[in-house]
Write a protein that holds these residues in place. Structure first.
Motif, mmCIF file in Angstrom:
data_model
loop_
_atom_site.group_PDB
_atom_site.id
_atom_site.type_symbol
_atom_site.label_atom_id
_atom_site.label_comp_id
_atom_site.label_asym_id
_atom_site.label_seq_id
_atom_site.Cartn_x
_atom_site.Cartn_y
_atom_site.Cartn_z
ATOM 1 N N SER A 139 -79.590 -17.552 -7.496
ATOM 2 C CA SER A 139 -78.781 -16.341 -7.439
ATOM 3 C C SER A 139 -77.394 -16.699 -6.942
ATOM 4 N N ARG A 140 -76.373 -16.147 -7.567
ATOM 5 C CA ARG A 140 -75.005 -16.410 -7.125
ATOM 6 C C ARG A 140 -74.728 -15.799 -5.757
ATOM 7 N N ARG A 141 -75.629 -14.964 -5.266
ATOM 8 C CA ARG A 141 -75.452 -14.384 -3.932
ATOM 9 C C ARG A 141 -75.797 -15.380 -2.833
ATOM 10 N N ASN A 142 -76.407 -16.493 -3.210
ATOM 11 C CA ASN A 142 -76.806 -17.508 -2.223
ATOM 12 C C ASN A 142 -76.191 -18.866 -2.576
ATOM 13 N N MET A 143 -74.873 -18.881 -2.700
ATOM 14 C CA MET A 143 -74.194 -20.086 -3.161
ATOM 15 C C MET A 143 -74.275 -21.231 -2.153
ATOM 16 N N LEU A 144 -74.074 -20.942 -0.880
ATOM 17 C CA LEU A 144 -74.110 -22.005 0.121
ATOM 18 C C LEU A 144 -75.482 -22.679 0.194
ATOM 19 N N PRO A 145 -76.574 -21.908 0.271
ATOM 20 C CA PRO A 145 -77.882 -22.565 0.244
ATOM 21 C C PRO A 145 -78.104 -23.396 -1.022
ATOM 22 N N LEU A 146 -77.597 -22.922 -2.149
ATOM 23 C CA LEU A 146 -77.726 -23.664 -3.400
ATOM 24 C C LEU A 146 -76.981 -24.993 -3.320
ATOM 25 N N ILE A 147 -75.785 -24.975 -2.724
ATOM 26 C CA ILE A 147 -75.006 -26.207 -2.571
ATOM 27 C C ILE A 147 -75.750 -27.197 -1.680
ATOM 28 N N VAL A 148 -76.272 -26.699 -0.553
ATOM 29 C CA VAL A 148 -77.015 -27.553 0.378
ATOM 30 C C VAL A 148 -78.227 -28.166 -0.328
ATOM 31 N N PHE A 149 -78.967 -27.329 -1.054
ATOM 32 C CA PHE A 149 -80.149 -27.815 -1.778
ATOM 33 C C PHE A 149 -79.760 -28.844 -2.828
ATOM 34 N N SER A 150 -78.661 -28.599 -3.546
ATOM 35 C CA SER A 150 -78.221 -29.514 -4.607
ATOM 36 C C SER A 150 -77.850 -30.872 -4.037
ATOM 37 N N ILE A 151 -77.128 -30.882 -2.899
ATOM 38 C CA ILE A 151 -76.767 -32.145 -2.253
ATOM 39 C C ILE A 151 -78.022 -32.893 -1.809
ATOM 40 N N PHE A 152 -78.950 -32.157 -1.187
ATOM 41 C CA PHE A 152 -80.188 -32.766 -0.692
ATOM 42 C C PHE A 152 -81.015 -33.324 -1.836
ATOM 43 N N PHE A 153 -81.118 -32.573 -2.925
ATOM 44 C CA PHE A 153 -81.873 -33.015 -4.090
ATOM 45 C C PHE A 153 -81.250 -34.282 -4.683
ATOM 46 N N GLY A 154 -79.926 -34.275 -4.848
ATOM 47 C CA GLY A 154 -79.245 -35.439 -5.407
ATOM 48 C C GLY A 154 -79.402 -36.660 -4.527
ATOM 49 N N LEU A 155 -79.349 -36.465 -3.207
ATOM 50 C CA LEU A 155 -79.525 -37.564 -2.266
ATOM 51 C C LEU A 155 -80.922 -38.180 -2.400
ATOM 52 N N CYS A 156 -81.928 -37.316 -2.511
ATOM 53 C CA CYS A 156 -83.311 -37.807 -2.647
ATOM 54 C C CYS A 156 -83.506 -38.560 -3.959
ATOM 55 N N VAL A 157 -82.868 -38.093 -5.024
ATOM 56 C CA VAL A 157 -82.941 -38.808 -6.302
ATOM 57 C C VAL A 157 -82.365 -40.217 -6.145
ATOM 58 N N SER A 158 -81.245 -40.318 -5.425
ATOM 59 C CA SER A 158 -80.606 -41.608 -5.203
ATOM 60 C C SER A 158 -81.477 -42.513 -4.336
ATOM 61 N N LEU A 159 -82.100 -41.936 -3.298
ATOM 62 C CA LEU A 159 -82.902 -42.730 -2.358
ATOM 63 C C LEU A 159 -84.183 -43.268 -2.986
ATOM 64 N N VAL A 160 -84.702 -42.585 -4.007
ATOM 65 C CA VAL A 160 -85.929 -43.038 -4.674
ATOM 66 C C VAL A 160 -85.696 -44.392 -5.358
ATOM 67 N N GLY A 161 -84.448 -44.656 -5.734
ATOM 68 C CA GLY A 161 -84.124 -45.942 -6.344
ATOM 69 C C GLY A 161 -84.317 -45.969 -7.836
ATOM 70 N N GLU A 162 -84.989 -47.026 -8.329
ATOM 71 C CA GLU A 162 -85.129 -47.231 -9.766
ATOM 72 C C GLU A 162 -85.833 -46.068 -10.458
ATOM 73 N N LYS A 163 -86.872 -45.530 -9.817
ATOM 74 C CA LYS A 163 -87.605 -44.409 -10.416
ATOM 75 C C LYS A 163 -86.720 -43.185 -10.592
ATOM 76 N N GLY A 164 -85.750 -43.024 -9.704
ATOM 77 C CA GLY A 164 -84.897 -41.841 -9.752
ATOM 78 C C GLY A 164 -83.811 -41.904 -10.808
ATOM 79 N N LYS A 165 -83.625 -43.104 -11.421
ATOM 80 C CA LYS A 165 -82.545 -43.237 -12.402
ATOM 81 C C LYS A 165 -82.764 -42.357 -13.624
ATOM 82 N N VAL A 166 -84.025 -42.154 -13.986
ATOM 83 C CA VAL A 166 -84.322 -41.278 -15.131
ATOM 84 C C VAL A 166 -83.832 -39.863 -14.841
ATOM 85 N N ILE A 167 -84.130 -39.383 -13.627
ATOM 86 C CA ILE A 167 -83.691 -38.043 -13.237
ATOM 87 C C ILE A 167 -82.171 -37.990 -13.141
#
Length: 416
Positions: A144-172
């Protein structure tokens, strides 16, 4: 040569010129037709709805894609830590300068529009509001566009976890990059409709509210442009003096002309990056520092955007007859300004997302979005110049922190 320059300038400014011409034409139609111009409002509403629809997936895929693609951070831990600190400090300084300015010269003084009233939200006033501002209780609430800040926080966290997974995360990561390109293509297609949508919207807006709104834009620009000039010469003189003393100031202003002119012509921090890399080489900034600071700075360090964010917030407060005063209001404005200048500027189309964030966080009605977005287009050239030249001086400051205060004596032997 001059013909080529004319073409390149036209290519850089073509869309903003067309957009501003359509807004001007719509405003003139509104002045002539008066309240009858409301018949054009559906055309404007279509544009609004398309932008509101795409903003949530756009934020998620672009931010998580950018974060997940970050690779080699080991070697540069110290540089990155200082980098983020300097980015935040300069953004806060820029925000405070504009807060003082808009309190002395209110950009929307005397303009009151009879629109749906803002909800008078007071972000960050209590701990409960801080929690609600940055988090949600359930996943569907993120979409929801009414919750932009939580969405940004979640997006950063998700992207960080994809990076931390390493080789497996490259597909994502690759998938996120592809999705990012797709959504950006959707935005570019939607923007073809922007001249019609915004022209129609302003025809209805001016027809309903009259010429006082146009006068308020002129006042806002009369506030913003001089502040940019003053900030460029005063703040950057201070920053370059910190970086290298008197020699740092002289050398900075000697080498900053090309990046400044290029940024004004292209209105793009990314397009100016090659020119800026060469300028910092001439300044004597070490290769590893300039190769990290400038690319990140081109997408995540935006003093000009911080200045404009405060202008936009105070402008909207004035339009809706809300007092832009009080420590809570100032703190929330600075947080949003730094967020839009440091976080959102890394996202293509981040300016529009930052404006959406301002509208939603302060409870302004959706009709406020085209008003605030227009300010964004009007302030873009000087804002981009401040953003780009700010990256250069930050590279100098980081070098001073990492290499010591005598770094210029060691590095300026590099041939120009």
């Amino acid at each position: 040569m001059s013909e080529t320059n004319k073409k390149s300038v036209w290519q850089a400014y073509k869309f903003p010129i067309v957009l501003l011409c359509s807004i001007f034409l719509g405003s003139m139609i509104g002045l002539v037709m008066g309240e009858k111009a409301v018949i054009f409002q559906p055309l404007g509403d279509i544009f609004l709805r398309m932008m509101f629809t795409i903003v949530v997936p756009l934020v998620f895929v672009t931010i998580s894609s950018a974060v997940s693609s970050m690779g080699n951070m080991k070697r540069l831990g110290k540089i990155l830590a200082n980098l983020l600190l300097v980015f935040a400090i300069t953004g806060i300084i820029a925000s405070i300068i504009m807060i003082v300015t808009v309190n002395i010269f209110p950009p929307a003084k005397g303009v009151i529009l009879e629109m749906p009233q803002a909800e008078m939200l007071e972000p960050f006033k209590t701990t409960d509001q801080v929690v609600k501002a940055f988090t949600v209780g359930d996943f569907p609430e993120l979409i929801s566009r009414r919750n932009m800040l939580p969405l940004i926080v979640f997006s950063i966290f998700f992207g960080l976890c994809v990076s931390l997974v390493g080789e497996k995360g490259k597909v994502i990561a690759n998938g996120l990059n592809a999705l990012s390109d797709i959504f950006l293509k959707m935005v570019s297609l939607i923007m073809y409709y922007a001249p019609i949508g915004l022209g129609a919207y302003f025809a209805s807006l001016i027809g309903t509210f009259g010429p006082e709104l146009l006068g308020s834009y002129a006042r806002a620009m009369a506030v913003y442009y001089p502040v940019c000039v003053i900030y460029f010469f005063v703040a950057f003189t201070g920053y370059s003096y910190f970086a290298g003393g008197k020699e740092g100031v002289v050398t900075y202003f000697k080498n900053i002309i090309n990046p400044a002119i290029t940024s004004l012509a292209t209105q793009s921090s990314i397009a100016t990056l090659p020119v800026n890399l060469e300028a910092t080489r001439r300044l004597g900034v070490p290769k590893d520092i300039r190769d990290i600071v400038l690319p990140i700075g081109a997408t995540a360090h935006m003093d000009g955007s911080c200045l404009s964010a405060i202008l936009k917030i105070s402008f909207m407060f004035g339009i809706f007859n809300m007092p832009f005063q009080g420590i809570g209001t100032y703190v929330s404005a600075i947080v949003l300004a730094v967020l839009s200048g440091v976080v959102m500027s890394g996202v293509p189309g981040g300016g529009l997302i930052g404006e959406m964030l301002i509208v939603t966080m302060y409870g302004f009605p959706p009709e406020a979005f085209p008003i605030i977005a227009t300010i964004g287009y009007l302030v873009d050239p000087p804002a981009t110049m401040i953003n780009v030249t700010g990256d250069t001086v930050v590279a100098m400051m980081i070098t001073r922190i990492i290499e010591g205060k005598d770094w210029m004596k060691k590095k300026l032997e590099i041939p120009a």
